[in-house]
Design a protein around this motif. Sequence first.
Motif, PDB file in Angstrom:
ATOM      1  N   ASN A 246       0.848  -1.190   0.000  1.00  0.00           N
ATOM      2  CA  ASN A 246       0.000   0.000   0.000  1.00  0.00           C
ATOM      3  C   ASN A 246       0.884   1.242   0.000  1.00  0.00           C
ATOM      4  O   ASN A 246       1.796   1.365   0.822  1.00  0.00           O
ATOM      5  CB  ASN A 246      -0.910  -0.007   1.224  1.00  0.00           C
ATOM      6  N   HIS A 247       0.593   2.159  -0.914  1.00  0.00           N
ATOM      7  CA  HIS A 247       1.485   3.295  -1.161  1.00  0.00           C
ATOM      8  C   HIS A 247       0.742   4.613  -1.002  1.00  0.00           C
ATOM      9  O   HIS A 247      -0.366   4.788  -1.522  1.00  0.00           O
ATOM     10  CB  HIS A 247       2.061   3.197  -2.575  1.00  0.00           C
ATOM     11  N   GLU A 273       1.880  -3.481   5.068  1.00  0.00           N
ATOM     12  CA  GLU A 273       3.046  -2.910   4.392  1.00  0.00           C
ATOM     13  C   GLU A 273       2.655  -1.539   3.852  1.00  0.00           C
ATOM     14  O   GLU A 273       1.848  -1.428   2.928  1.00  0.00           O
ATOM     15  CB  GLU A 273       3.498  -3.808   3.241  1.00  0.00           C
ATOM     16  N   LEU A 274       3.229  -0.490   4.434  1.00  0.00           N
ATOM     17  CA  LEU A 274       2.858   0.878   4.096  1.00  0.00           C
ATOM     18  C   LEU A 274       4.092   1.659   3.672  1.00  0.00           C
ATOM     19  O   LEU A 274       5.148   1.546   4.303  1.00  0.00           O
ATOM     20  CB  LEU A 274       2.208   1.575   5.294  1.00  0.00           C
ATOM     21  N   ALA A 275       3.944   2.455   2.622  1.00  0.00           N
ATOM     22  CA  ALA A 275       5.019   3.331   2.164  1.00  0.00           C
ATOM     23  C   ALA A 275       4.459   4.738   2.000  1.00  0.00           C
ATOM     24  O   ALA A 275       3.400   4.924   1.392  1.00  0.00           O
ATOM     25  CB  ALA A 275       5.599   2.832   0.842  1.00  0.00           C
ATOM     26  N   ALA A 298       9.057   5.418   5.252  1.00  0.00           N
ATOM     27  CA  ALA A 298       8.646   6.823   5.278  1.00  0.00           C
ATOM     28  C   ALA A 298       9.768   7.675   4.711  1.00  0.00           C
ATOM     29  O   ALA A 298      10.909   7.604   5.183  1.00  0.00           O
ATOM     30  CB  ALA A 298       8.318   7.255   6.707  1.00  0.00           C
ATOM     31  N   GLY A 299       9.430   8.484   3.714  1.00  0.00           N
ATOM     32  CA  GLY A 299      10.434   9.349   3.108  1.00  0.00           C
ATOM     33  C   GLY A 299      10.693  10.585   3.952  1.00  0.00           C
ATOM     34  O   GLY A 299      11.711  10.700   4.627  1.00  0.00           O
ATOM     35  N   ARG A 300       9.741  11.504   3.965  1.00  0.00           N
ATOM     36  CA  ARG A 300       9.909  12.758   4.701  1.00  0.00           C
ATOM     37  C   ARG A 300       8.697  12.965   5.597  1.00  0.00           C
ATOM     38  O   ARG A 300       7.559  12.960   5.145  1.00  0.00           O
ATOM     39  CB  ARG A 300      10.045  13.922   3.715  1.00  0.00           C
TER      40      ARG A 300
END
Length: 410
Positions: A246-247, A273-275, A298-300
Motif C-alpha cells: 500500500n502506497h 506494508e505501508l510506504a 517513510a520518506g519525509r
Amino acid sequence: MCPERTDVDDPRRRSVLRASLAAAITGSTAGCASILDVDDANGGDRTVSEGASIEGGAFAALRDGRVVAVAAGIGGAAFDPTATATPVQDALDAVDAVGGGRVYLPPTTVTEAGPVRPHPNTGLYGCGMNVSVIHVRSSGTDGVRFDRDESVQRVALDGFELRGPGVRKDTGVAIHYVDATDDPANDPADVHVGRLYCRQWGNSVLRVEEGVGPFQCRYDFLRADDCDAGAAGALLDWRSEYGPANHFGTVVAYPNARASGAPTTVLRQAGGELAFEDVSVGGTAGTLVEQTDGRLRAGRLHWEPESQPATPEALVRLAGSGVTHVADVVVDTGTVPYVYELASGFGNKHLVPPGATRGTVTGNVVRVNGRGERGSRSWYYGVRDDVTVSLGVPNEGRLRVLGDAGVGLA
C-alpha cells in the motif's frame, strides 16, 4: 452499522435499473453516448471540438448539479440530488448493474444520506478538490465504506472533497475498510485515490479494521483539514495485522482539537506494508507514527504544529520486528522530548538523524525504551551522543549506532 444493499444484486432490480437508466438517458442527457458527445441540429451525434459551447448532454447535467453515470453500452444517465437522498450511490449502483463504469460529480456540493459503497470496476470523479463536494450530513455515518461480501477491486476516487457533518458531531470515518469477507483474497484491492480532500470529520480519515487487509492500493494526494481524531486511534489508523503493498504519495493534514481537546496522532500501524513519500502536518498534530508492528517506509515526515494540547513522548514511536525505514524527520515548530522512540520488541529499524530544526527537542534524538527483539538488529545513522537508553534496558547490541563508520573517499 450500515445495512448491506443487496437489492441491486437481484436480477429484477438490475432490469429496473437498466430501464431507469435508459429513461434517464432519453430524458435527462439528451441521448448522449458519452460525456463528450451531444446531438447536432440534424439529430445525429457529433464530437464536441475543443472550446465548443455545450448546450445539452452530460455536461449540461453536470452544470445543473446532477450526478452523471457513464458505462459501456448505456451512454450516460443523470441523477438529481433533489430527487433522491443517495444520488452518488444510485449512480454507482447503475453502472455496476451493467458491469462497471464511471460516475462524475458536478462542480457543486452534493448531499449524500449514507456512506458511499463502491462496487468493483467503478470510478468516482469530481471536478476538483475544492469544486466538487460530497457532503455526508448524518451523524455516525462513514463517507466511503468498503464493506461488501464480494471482492471489490479496481476502484478509483479522484478530484473531490469528502465532507463530514462536523467535528463536534458523532461522525463516522471518512474512508473505512471493514471485515466483510471470509477469504483474504476477497479483501479490497487496487483502490486508487488520486486527489482527495477530507474535511470536518471528528474521527479517523482512513481506518482499516482488524480482519481486513487492503492490498496494492495507492493514495496519490490525501489532504485532511478541520478534522479531529484526538479521541480516535489516529488520523490514519491501520488496525489490521496485514495488507501488502500500500502506497501513499503526499499526505497533508491540519487537524484541530475543538471536540476532543487532544492532539491527533497521524499514523497508527498494527501491521501491513505501508510506504509514504511525504507527510506534512500542522494544526494540533501530535505523534507522527505509533507503530506496534508491520513494515513501514517513510520518506519525509514534516511536523509543524500550530498548537499543542499535549506534548507527545516522541514523534516516531516504533515497536515490532517489521522492517522500517525513516529517511527524514523535520521538527519545524513545537516541542518534543525525543524524535524517535524504540519500544520493547523493536527490530529491523533504520533511522536517519533529523537535520537542523526550528522546533525544540528537549531530550535527545533517540530513546531506547525497551529490549530489542532477540536475534534482530536495528541501525541509527547518527552518533552515540544522540541516543538515550532508559534505565534497566540491557546493552545487548540490538541497536547499532553507526556514527562515522565506513571509509571516507572524498
